[in-house]
Design a protein around this motif. Structure first.
Motif, mmCIF file in Angstrom:
data_model
loop_
_atom_site.group_PDB
_atom_site.id
_atom_site.type_symbol
_atom_site.label_atom_id
_atom_site.label_comp_id
_atom_site.label_asym_id
_atom_site.label_seq_id
_atom_site.Cartn_x
_atom_site.Cartn_y
_atom_site.Cartn_z
ATOM 1 N N THR A 114 -1.778 8.811 -11.399
ATOM 2 C CA THR A 114 -2.562 7.607 -11.291
ATOM 3 C C THR A 114 -2.522 6.581 -12.618
ATOM 4 O O THR A 114 -2.201 7.011 -13.730
ATOM 5 N N ASP A 171 2.447 1.535 -3.266
ATOM 6 C CA ASP A 171 1.569 2.329 -4.233
ATOM 7 C C ASP A 171 1.282 3.545 -4.340
ATOM 8 O O ASP A 171 0.954 4.378 -5.113
ATOM 9 N N MET A 172 1.048 4.126 -3.038
ATOM 10 C CA MET A 172 0.878 5.599 -2.654
ATOM 11 C C MET A 172 1.983 6.385 -3.264
ATOM 12 O O MET A 172 1.937 7.365 -3.731
ATOM 13 N N VAL A 177 0.906 -1.386 0.063
ATOM 14 C CA VAL A 177 0.021 -0.056 0.113
ATOM 15 C C VAL A 177 0.877 1.363 0.008
ATOM 16 O O VAL A 177 0.661 2.032 -0.548
ATOM 17 N N GLU A 194 1.957 6.348 -6.887
ATOM 18 C CA GLU A 194 0.813 7.310 -7.590
ATOM 19 C C GLU A 194 1.317 8.814 -7.304
ATOM 20 O O GLU A 194 0.966 9.692 -8.314
ATOM 21 N N THR A 195 2.037 8.940 -6.304
ATOM 22 C CA THR A 195 2.357 10.463 -6.094
ATOM 23 C C THR A 195 3.469 10.997 -7.092
ATOM 24 O O THR A 195 3.620 12.204 -7.619
#
Length: 91
Positions: free
Chosen positions: A87, A78-79, A75, A82-83
């Motif tokens: 996305t 992934d965060m 998680v 994404e930043t």
């Protein structure tokens, strides 16, 4: 008050006779695993077995922690991705 029953004690042991014969020799069993220096227990008590057990405990701890922490790390990765990259899905 409780009544206690006294049961008679049976003596089953026979009087021991001490006979010593020089001709009779008791040989230990060669394949006995009950001996302290044989089998897995004997190896584990040795210095080599103790060292390997320490390595096993460390390796097992790493595997367990990795298994437990992997979902949370995924998680977080992934965060972060994404930043940085934006996305992945298109709306």
């Amino acid at each position: 008050m409780k009544k206690t029953k006294n049961f008679p004690v049976k003596k089953t042991s026979k009087p021991q006779t001490t006979t010593t014969k020089v001709d009779e020799k008791v040989h230990p069993k060669q394949d006995s695993l009950d001996d302290e220096n044989q089998g897995f227990g004997g190896w584990l008590r040795s210095a080599d077995g103790l060292e390997n057990m320490k390595l096993f405990v460390i390796a097992n701890s790493i595997v367990i922690l990795t298994t437990l922490v992997y979902p949370q790390l995924r998680v977080i990765f992934d965060m972060i991705s994404e930043t940085i990259y934006g996305t992945d899905s298109e709306y």
